[in-house]
Scaffold this motif. Structure first.
Motif, short mmCIF file in Angstrom:
data_model
loop_
_atom_site.label_atom_id
_atom_site.label_comp_id
_atom_site.label_asym_id
_atom_site.label_seq_id
_atom_site.Cartn_x
_atom_site.Cartn_y
_atom_site.Cartn_z
N VAL A 126 0.85 -1.19 0.00
CA VAL A 126 0.00 0.00 0.00
C VAL A 126 0.88 1.24 0.00
N THR A 127 0.31 2.33 -0.45
CA THR A 127 1.00 3.61 -0.35
C THR A 127 -0.04 4.71 -0.24
N ASP A 128 0.35 5.81 0.36
CA ASP A 128 -0.54 6.96 0.52
C ASP A 128 0.35 8.15 0.81
N ILE A 129 -0.11 9.34 0.45
CA ILE A 129 0.65 10.54 0.77
C ILE A 129 0.83 10.68 2.28
N PHE A 142 4.83 1.21 1.03
CA PHE A 142 5.81 1.82 0.14
C PHE A 142 5.85 3.34 0.34
N ALA A 143 7.03 3.91 0.17
CA ALA A 143 7.18 5.35 0.39
C ALA A 143 6.54 6.17 -0.72
N THR A 144 6.51 5.64 -1.94
CA THR A 144 5.98 6.38 -3.09
C THR A 144 5.20 5.43 -4.00
N PRO A 145 4.28 5.98 -4.81
CA PRO A 145 3.59 5.15 -5.80
C PRO A 145 4.56 4.53 -6.80
N THR A 146 5.60 5.27 -7.19
CA THR A 146 6.57 4.74 -8.15
C THR A 146 7.25 3.49 -7.60
N ALA A 147 7.62 3.53 -6.33
CA ALA A 147 8.28 2.37 -5.72
C ALA A 147 7.33 1.17 -5.69
N LEU A 148 6.08 1.43 -5.39
CA LEU A 148 5.10 0.35 -5.34
C LEU A 148 4.89 -0.26 -6.73
N ILE A 149 4.68 0.60 -7.72
CA ILE A 149 4.39 0.12 -9.07
C ILE A 149 5.56 -0.68 -9.64
N SER A 150 6.77 -0.27 -9.35
CA SER A 150 7.95 -0.94 -9.90
C SER A 150 8.34 -2.20 -9.13
N SER A 151 7.73 -2.44 -7.98
CA SER A 151 8.09 -3.59 -7.17
C SER A 151 7.76 -4.91 -7.88
N GLU A 152 8.68 -5.87 -7.79
CA GLU A 152 8.45 -7.17 -8.39
C GLU A 152 7.35 -7.94 -7.68
N LYS A 153 7.01 -7.54 -6.46
CA LYS A 153 5.91 -8.19 -5.74
C LYS A 153 4.57 -7.91 -6.39
N VAL A 154 4.49 -6.77 -7.04
CA VAL A 154 3.20 -6.24 -7.50
C VAL A 154 2.92 -6.68 -8.93
N GLN A 155 1.78 -7.29 -9.13
CA GLN A 155 1.37 -7.73 -10.46
C GLN A 155 0.26 -6.86 -11.06
#
Length: 334
Positions: free
Chosen positions: A26-29, A45-58
């Motif tokens: 999860v991420t939020d401002i 996650f600290a940022t949406p970019t980090a979340l989206i790029s994570s290999e965990k996330v499909q």
């Protein structure tokens, strides 16, 4: 399938309604809010970019505020990850075009927009009647969008046209298999319940086929959430039923209950849109309302804002529909 979430109100659907789904991040401002909403074991996650790029996330669910959507959508498309984006898709025509250009270049649909009415069983039955053709061509669609109240100070006079209207515009396009070519807006006597808010408003959508759609938007109607729709065709009329459908007869008369708010009215549709999205996302694609539909809704909202200022008919000029989003709508003959 794994996916992140950025708003706690959606987690129920992902963890209790869907099967085969795991919320892994999860991420939020507001990081404290994200941590509080995160299910056990999910990473914050600290940022949406980090979340989206994570290999965990499909796959990704975007519930951030509208101006943040473009950057997050483009990141999802670049990563090739299916994404459910709550409306609005974006907040400007230019942003919609950039997102659409990126998805077309990617070559596969990965974006689904949160227009939940398309997943409502009553609207689906109404569309089936229209598409069946027994009533002839649709001529007029009457759409009523009434809310009991809206948050004072947070809901502005622009929002009936650039926020609320998009649901009625999208469902009109979908029901009639048509595009909006022009918009008029009229402002009647203001409701005393809304203070200085421009409420209600009456919107007339001119469709490419020549059909007309009238939309009443009233956001301080007091008595509940009242969503209605009636399509007048060449050989008959088809209308949505009142919800809930149970009719009570007693010493007080004959009556039906009225949903308190939009959540009560459309809870099943919200659940169903996520069911269908998750199936498509597991296959690496998207279904339902597309980036094209988000683009169309943005154009309608922009035209409505121009129309309320000008008092006249404001035209909509859409680009040619990319083949990725299906065949274009035929225009009416002059």
């Amino acid at each position: 399938m794994c996916l992140p979430i950025s708003r706690a109100s959606v987690i129920r659907r992902l963890t209790q309604v869907l099967s085969g789904v795991e919320v892994v991040g999860v991420t939020d401002i507001d990081q404290a809010r994200a941590a509080a909403a995160a299910p056990e074991g999910a990473e914050v996650f600290a940022t949406p970019t980090a979340l989206i790029s994570s290999e965990k996330v499909q796959a990704v669910v975007i519930c951030s505020w509208g101006p943040a959507h473009e950057e997050q959508l483009l990141a999802c498309i670049a990563a090739g990850k299916p994404v459910f984006c709550e409306k609005p898709l974006v907040t400007s025509e230019a942003a919609a075009l950039r997102v659409m250009e990126a998805e077309v270049a990617f070559g596969r649909r990965v974006v689904q927009v949160g227009f939940m009415r398309r997943f409502d069983a009553d609207y689906r039955r109404l569309k089936a009647v229209i598409d069946g053709g027994k009533l002839g061509s649709p001529l007029i669609f009457h759409s009523v969008h009434r809310n009991a109240s809206v948050p004072e100070g947070l809901y502005t006079s622009e929002m009936p046209l650039n926020d609320t209207l998009v649901h009625d515009a999208d469902i009109a396009r979908w029901l009639l298999s048509d595009e909006v070519s022009g918009v008029e807006v009229r402002v009647p006597r203001r409701s005393s319940r809304g203070g200085e808010l421009r409420d209600p408003v009456f919107v007339l959508l001119h469709m490419a086929s020549g059909a007309l759609v009238d939309v009443e938007i009233s956001v301080n109607i007091a008595y509940g959430s009242d969503i209605r729709g009636e399509v007048s065709c060449e050989e008959g009329v088809a209308a949505l039923p009142n919800r809930p459908a149970t009719v009570i007869s007693d010493s007080n008369g004959i009556r039906q209950a009225i949903p308190e708010d939009w959540r009560e009215r459309f809870i099943e549709a919200y659940d169903q849109e996520f069911r269908e999205w998750s199936v498509a996302a597991s296959e690496g694609t998207a279904t339902g309302p597309s980036t094209w539909d988000g683009y169309a809704a943005t154009l309608v909202a922009d035209a409505a804002l121009r129309a309320v200022a000008s008092g006249g008919l404001e035209s909509i000029n859409m680009l040619a529909k990319p083949s990725l989003y299906g065949p274009p709508i035929a225009m009416a003959a002059e």
